[in-house]
Write a protein that holds these residues in place. Structure first.
Motif, PDB file in Angstrom:
ATOM      1  N   ARG A   1       0.563  -1.310  -0.050  1.00 15.14           N
ATOM      2  CA  ARG A   1       0.237  -0.177  -0.340  1.00 15.14           C
ATOM      3  C   ARG A   1       0.814   1.337  -0.037  1.00 15.14           C
ATOM      4  NH1 ARG A   1      -4.638   2.086   4.414  1.00 15.14           N
ATOM      5  NH2 ARG A   1      -6.001   3.821   2.790  1.00 15.14           N
ATOM      6  N   LEU A   2       0.780   2.370  -0.433  1.00 10.02           N
ATOM      7  CA  LEU A   2       1.299   3.511  -1.305  1.00 10.02           C
ATOM      8  C   LEU A   2       0.540   4.397  -0.147  1.00 10.02           C
ATOM      9  CD1 LEU A   2       2.827   4.123  -4.593  1.00 10.02           C
ATOM     10  CD2 LEU A   2       4.233   3.002  -2.226  1.00 10.02           C
ATOM     11  N   VAL A   3       1.706   5.353   0.618  1.00  6.15           N
ATOM     12  CA  VAL A   3       1.224   6.275   1.166  1.00  6.15           C
ATOM     13  C   VAL A   3       1.590   7.807   0.986  1.00  6.15           C
ATOM     14  CG1 VAL A   3       0.253   7.922   3.091  1.00  6.15           C
ATOM     15  CG2 VAL A   3      -0.058   5.161   2.969  1.00  6.15           C
ATOM     16  N   VAL A   4       1.141   8.581   0.210  1.00  5.05           N
ATOM     17  CA  VAL A   4       2.870   9.856  -0.458  1.00  5.05           C
ATOM     18  C   VAL A   4       2.298  11.259   0.586  1.00  5.05           C
ATOM     19  CG1 VAL A   4       3.180   8.281  -2.534  1.00  5.05           C
ATOM     20  CG2 VAL A   4       0.990   9.870  -2.347  1.00  5.05           C
ATOM     21  N   SER A   5       2.720  11.968   0.363  1.00  7.11           N
ATOM     22  CA  SER A   5       2.823  13.250   0.769  1.00  7.11           C
ATOM     23  C   SER A   5       3.971  14.159   0.374  1.00  7.11           C
ATOM     24  CB  SER A   5       3.339  13.456   2.774  1.00  7.11           C
ATOM     25  OG  SER A   5       4.705  13.143   2.684  1.00  7.11           O
TER      26      SER A   5
END
Length: 261
Positions: free
Chosen positions: A142-146
């Protein structure tokens, strides 16, 4: 850093409540997440809390600052590679290591077009290839980007792939700067001070006068939560008790005195 707090989003403001609701909602899915906000607003904390509240919590939570690598280095870090000089020995990348967990990419505006294309392939197919090897590898990461930037503006300027942005921003939130949730400042100050004085130390937690708390609340905090934490830790370590406005950093006390006329 405030981001080491154990699973807490401090404050009773509408912005703090909105973030708690978003984290709870995002934790129930496996969709990619985009977290936007100024530096120091707690983007990494939000990413970690989403991971810890999800069914992936027992899997790894791996973090990459995309601004710290040149393109080829970042490709190797994310996707892994096959060495041409070590009899084809393969090294796994973070996207493979985090296959049952979460990979958090900060400063995604730094991603090169080539890496953006590879991530888009991963988003659409669930597969990617190591550098130097055409073999397709499956990953359930799962990708979480900021980002602290306006990624939509980057898309409009042709600097960020619109299709990738569409994939990673299915769930998106902007974290409010501290100046937009000033009513949370006293609670955050108390939490930081209490934590600093806990853990078996003999140091007593200093009291903050009501005027000192009002001064801290009134300040604009350009560095947001990170700046506030540094100031509170400095005050706690100063061994002053109680803490009054004159004990605050000059820019904070000057701002407070100026507002009071």
């Amino acid at each position: 850093m405030l981001e080491t707090l154990p699973g807490e989003i401090i404050g009773a403001s509408s912005e703090a409540a909105r973030l708690r609701r978003f984290v709870e909602m995002a934790a129930k899915t496996s969709d990619p997440v985009t977290i936007l906000g100024e530096p120091g607003t707690g983007k990494r904390l939000a990413a970690r809390l989403i991971h810890e509240g999800s069914t992936r919590s027992k899997g790894p939570f791996l973090m990459v600052d995309c601004s710290l690598f040149f393109e080829r280095e970042l490709k190797r870090e994310l996707f892994g590679y096959v060495s041409a000089s070590a009899r084809g020995k393969a090294r796994k990348g973070l996207l493979e290591f985090a296959g049952r967990g979460t990979c958090y990419l900060s400063r995604i505006e730094e991603l090169s077009p080539g890496i953006q294309a590879s991530l888009l392939e991963l988003m659409k197919t669930g597969r990617f290839s190591r550098l130097g090897d055409g073999k397709s590898i499956a990953s359930g990461v799962r990708l979480v980007v900021s980002s602290a930037k306006n990624i939509a503006g980057f898309v409009g300027a042709g600097l960020f792939d619109s299709n990738l942005y569409g994939e990673i921003s299915k769930l998106s939130i902007r974290l409010a700067p501290l100046r937009e949730r000033k009513e949370d400042v006293p609670a955050i100050v108390e939490e930081i001070a209490s934590r600093q004085c806990a853990g078996g130390t003999t140091r007593a937690r200093p009291a903050f006068s009501s005027e000192a708390l009002r001064a801290l609340e009134a300040y604009a905090w350009p560095g947001n939560l990170e700046e506030l934490e540094k100031e509170v830790l400095r005050l706690v370590d100063s061994n002053v008790d109680p803490i009054r406005p004159e004990h605050l950093a000059m820019e904070i006390s000057s701002c407070w005195m100026g507002q009071r006329g």
